[in-house]
Design a protein around this motif. Structure first.
Motif, PDB file in Angstrom:
ATOM      1  N   LEU A 174       0.736  -1.048  -0.066  1.00  0.00           N
ATOM      2  CA  LEU A 174      -0.154  -0.012   0.038  1.00  0.00           C
ATOM      3  C   LEU A 174       1.026   1.244  -0.023  1.00  0.00           C
ATOM      4  O   LEU A 174       1.917   1.309  -0.596  1.00  0.00           O
ATOM      5  N   GLY A 175       0.488   2.415   0.779  1.00  0.00           N
ATOM      6  CA  GLY A 175       1.268   3.486   0.617  1.00  0.00           C
ATOM      7  C   GLY A 175       1.177   4.096  -0.793  1.00  0.00           C
ATOM      8  O   GLY A 175       0.343   4.108  -1.617  1.00  0.00           O
ATOM      9  N   ALA A 176       2.596   4.583  -1.038  1.00  0.00           N
ATOM     10  CA  ALA A 176       2.675   5.331  -2.361  1.00  0.00           C
ATOM     11  C   ALA A 176       2.902   4.231  -3.548  1.00  0.00           C
ATOM     12  O   ALA A 176       2.755   4.635  -4.721  1.00  0.00           O
ATOM     13  N   ALA A 177       2.866   2.854  -3.234  1.00  0.00           N
ATOM     14  CA  ALA A 177       2.742   1.873  -4.374  1.00  0.00           C
ATOM     15  C   ALA A 177       1.549   1.539  -5.155  1.00  0.00           C
ATOM     16  O   ALA A 177       1.340   0.992  -5.697  1.00  0.00           O
ATOM     17  N   ILE A 178       0.543   2.252  -4.531  1.00  0.00           N
ATOM     18  CA  ILE A 178      -0.803   2.017  -4.972  1.00  0.00           C
ATOM     19  C   ILE A 178      -0.736   2.791  -6.680  1.00  0.00           C
ATOM     20  O   ILE A 178      -0.513   3.995  -6.675  1.00  0.00           O
ATOM     21  N   PRO A 179      -1.121   1.791  -7.773  1.00  0.00           N
ATOM     22  CA  PRO A 179      -1.286   2.547  -8.835  1.00  0.00           C
ATOM     23  C   PRO A 179      -2.659   3.398  -9.237  1.00  0.00           C
ATOM     24  O   PRO A 179      -3.516   3.034  -8.634  1.00  0.00           O
ATOM     25  N   ASP A 180      -2.238   4.360 -10.150  1.00  0.00           N
ATOM     26  CA  ASP A 180      -3.590   4.753 -10.660  1.00  0.00           C
ATOM     27  C   ASP A 180      -4.508   3.842 -11.523  1.00  0.00           C
ATOM     28  O   ASP A 180      -3.646   3.165 -12.434  1.00  0.00           O
ATOM     29  N   SER A 181      -5.621   3.815 -11.642  1.00  0.00           N
ATOM     30  CA  SER A 181      -6.641   2.819 -12.386  1.00  0.00           C
ATOM     31  C   SER A 181      -7.556   3.412 -12.900  1.00  0.00           C
ATOM     32  O   SER A 181      -8.665   3.626 -11.864  1.00  0.00           O
ATOM     33  N   ALA A 182      -7.562   3.937 -14.007  1.00  0.00           N
ATOM     34  CA  ALA A 182      -8.856   4.548 -14.555  1.00  0.00           C
ATOM     35  C   ALA A 182      -9.917   3.645 -14.915  1.00  0.00           C
ATOM     36  O   ALA A 182      -9.424   2.513 -15.186  1.00  0.00           O
ATOM     37  N   VAL A 183     -11.163   3.909 -14.756  1.00  0.00           N
ATOM     38  CA  VAL A 183     -12.161   2.849 -14.987  1.00  0.00           C
ATOM     39  C   VAL A 183     -12.481   2.877 -16.636  1.00  0.00           C
ATOM     40  O   VAL A 183     -12.558   3.922 -17.092  1.00  0.00           O
ATOM     41  N   PRO A 184     -12.542   1.645 -17.053  1.00  0.00           N
ATOM     42  CA  PRO A 184     -12.845   1.602 -18.355  1.00  0.00           C
ATOM     43  C   PRO A 184     -13.925   2.413 -18.851  1.00  0.00           C
ATOM     44  O   PRO A 184     -14.973   2.499 -18.228  1.00  0.00           O
ATOM     45  N   ASP A 185     -13.842   2.879 -20.219  1.00  0.00           N
ATOM     46  CA  ASP A 185     -15.360   3.520 -20.726  1.00  0.00           C
ATOM     47  C   ASP A 185     -16.399   2.796 -20.540  1.00  0.00           C
ATOM     48  O   ASP A 185     -16.188   1.504 -21.065  1.00  0.00           O
ATOM     49  N   GLY A 186     -17.360   3.158 -20.218  1.00  0.00           N
ATOM     50  CA  GLY A 186     -18.635   2.473 -20.338  1.00  0.00           C
ATOM     51  C   GLY A 186     -18.898   1.612 -19.101  1.00  0.00           C
ATOM     52  O   GLY A 186     -20.170   0.907 -19.015  1.00  0.00           O
ATOM     53  N   LEU A 187     -18.095   1.627 -18.144  1.00  0.00           N
ATOM     54  CA  LEU A 187     -18.127   0.826 -17.033  1.00  0.00           C
ATOM     55  C   LEU A 187     -18.004   1.699 -15.773  1.00  0.00           C
ATOM     56  O   LEU A 187     -17.627   2.956 -15.831  1.00  0.00           O
ATOM     57  N   ARG A 188     -18.687   1.365 -14.511  1.00  0.00           N
ATOM     58  CA  ARG A 188     -18.663   2.089 -13.415  1.00  0.00           C
ATOM     59  C   ARG A 188     -18.417   1.346 -12.080  1.00  0.00           C
ATOM     60  O   ARG A 188     -18.824   0.067 -12.028  1.00  0.00           O
ATOM     61  N   VAL A 189     -17.648   1.725 -11.214  1.00  0.00           N
ATOM     62  CA  VAL A 189     -17.429   1.050  -9.893  1.00  0.00           C
ATOM     63  C   VAL A 189     -18.545   1.169  -8.814  1.00  0.00           C
ATOM     64  O   VAL A 189     -19.084   2.339  -8.772  1.00  0.00           O
ATOM     65  N   GLU A 190     -19.156   0.185  -8.201  1.00  0.00           N
ATOM     66  CA  GLU A 190     -19.916   0.457  -7.304  1.00  0.00           C
ATOM     67  C   GLU A 190     -19.531  -0.269  -5.935  1.00  0.00           C
ATOM     68  O   GLU A 190     -19.258  -1.491  -6.067  1.00  0.00           O
ATOM     69  N   PRO A 191     -19.875  -0.028  -4.866  1.00  0.00           N
ATOM     70  CA  PRO A 191     -19.488  -0.856  -3.417  1.00  0.00           C
ATOM     71  C   PRO A 191     -20.503  -2.127  -3.374  1.00  0.00           C
ATOM     72  O   PRO A 191     -21.731  -1.833  -4.032  1.00  0.00           O
ATOM     73  N   TRP A 192     -19.971  -2.982  -2.648  1.00  0.00           N
ATOM     74  CA  TRP A 192     -20.881  -4.229  -2.452  1.00  0.00           C
ATOM     75  C   TRP A 192     -22.150  -3.560  -1.520  1.00  0.00           C
ATOM     76  O   TRP A 192     -21.973  -2.594  -0.606  1.00  0.00           O
TER      77      TRP A 192
END
Length: 323
Positions: free
Chosen positions: A160-178
């Motif tokens: 974790l810390g500074a090692a977390i990469p940036d991760s753009a959400v692919p076009d046409g998709l969205r993230v939602e929590p459980w």
């Protein structure tokens, strides 16, 4: 039984054994160094598994009130071409090399074969046991009982810390929590995505017992959805064992399920979920994240985790015996 093992008391496990089971597993940890510690509520969750026939498919050895060895095996409620049954167990470090492990493995094989004959007699049976490859005597024991190594799983750890990469959400998709509303979609993705690995479907009661229990972290579990049609594309489910933190002081989240449906593969779904969950884990105060990757599992790609910043830790061997 050998003279050493016959001097012990043997009986099936019961829910009342939760604390003594945790004590045994923690004693094993002192020798095996897996980074896994247990509370009584953790072992109780396993002992009340709806598909564990404790009376006929579990066995524990006691020296007085001390549990010194155990085995258990839960059958699969549904199966297709192969009924794969995972046998779990171990022996207290002070009682190893006395024949106890041999008794337990033989009892497990006999119990699973009998259970298979009752539940799924028309399909092939494969009995599986998983152990870290560095555990002394494990390979010798399993080979002596007819097991053979079939594949390896690699544990990977992210700091974790500074090692977390940036991760753009692919076009046409969205993230939602459980949420309770989409929980069934998480289960469906698990069942459909892991068919390629030969895993049987997980019914609702088994899902609730094994996944959505006291170790589940909904705040670090996510689903990726297709904006256009509302279909679920993939999911990541996270768990946390408090017992590890009690002993080590390290809060470690574990990504236990990451699945992408076939129509959405090669679109960055898994990478997006991993990056999003890593950030959430850091925001929730976790120190690191662990994941286990089957190195021959077509569902998972080792490179995804390396790209995300995970580094190799322990490696486990899956030993198999055809029934």
């Amino acid at each position: 039984m050998t003279s050493d093992s016959s001097s012990l008391t043997w009986r099936p496990l019961t829910p009342a054994d939760a604390q003594t089971s945790a004590d045994l597993l923690n004693a094993m940890e002192t020798a095996d160094q897996l980074g896994e510690f247990y509370l009584a509520e953790d072992t109780l969750q396993e002992l009340v598994d709806p598909y564990l026939d404790r009376q006929r498919a579990s066995l524990a050895a006691f020296d007085g009130n001390l549990m010194v060895g155990f085995m258990k095996a839960s059958y699969k409620p549904a199966t297709e071409e192969v009924h794969r049954v995972l046998v779990e167990g171990g022996v207290h470090p002070d009682y190893r090399r006395r024949g106890i492990g041999t008794v337990l493995v033989d009892a497990a094989v006999a119990a699973v074969k009998a259970q298979h004959a009752r539940q799924h007699p028309t399909v092939k049976l494969v009995i599986v046991a998983q152990k870290a490859e560095h555990i002394a005597g494990a390979a010798e024991l399993f080979r002596s009982r007819g097991f053979a190594p079939v594949f390896y799983s690699q544990h990977l750890v992210h700091p974790l810390g500074a090692a977390i990469p940036d991760s753009a959400v692919p076009d046409g998709l969205r993230v939602e929590p459980w949420s309770e509303r989409n929980d069934e979609e998480f289960r469906r993705i698990r069942n459909e995505a892991f068919k390629d690995a030969g895993l049987a479907e997980m019914p609702v009661d088994n899902w609730q017992n094994r996944m959505i229990n006291h170790t589940f972290r909904p705040d670090v579990s996510f689903l990726l959805r297709d904006v256009a049609n509302g279909a679920a594309a993939g999911m990541l489910l996270t768990k946390y064992w408090e017992g590890d933190t009690v002993v080590t002081g390290v809060r470690e989240a574990r990504f236990v399920l990451i699945g992408t449906l076939r129509d959405y593969r090669r679109r960055g779904v898994a990478g997006t979920l991993i990056g999003h969950a890593l950030r959430a884990a850091a925001d929730q105060g976790f120190d690191q994240v662990r994941v286990s990757v089957d190195q021959e599992n077509p569902v998972e790609t080792f490179g995804i985790y390396e790209k995300a910043g995970f580094a190799p830790a322990l490696r486990h061997v899956s030993w198999a015996l055809a029934g």
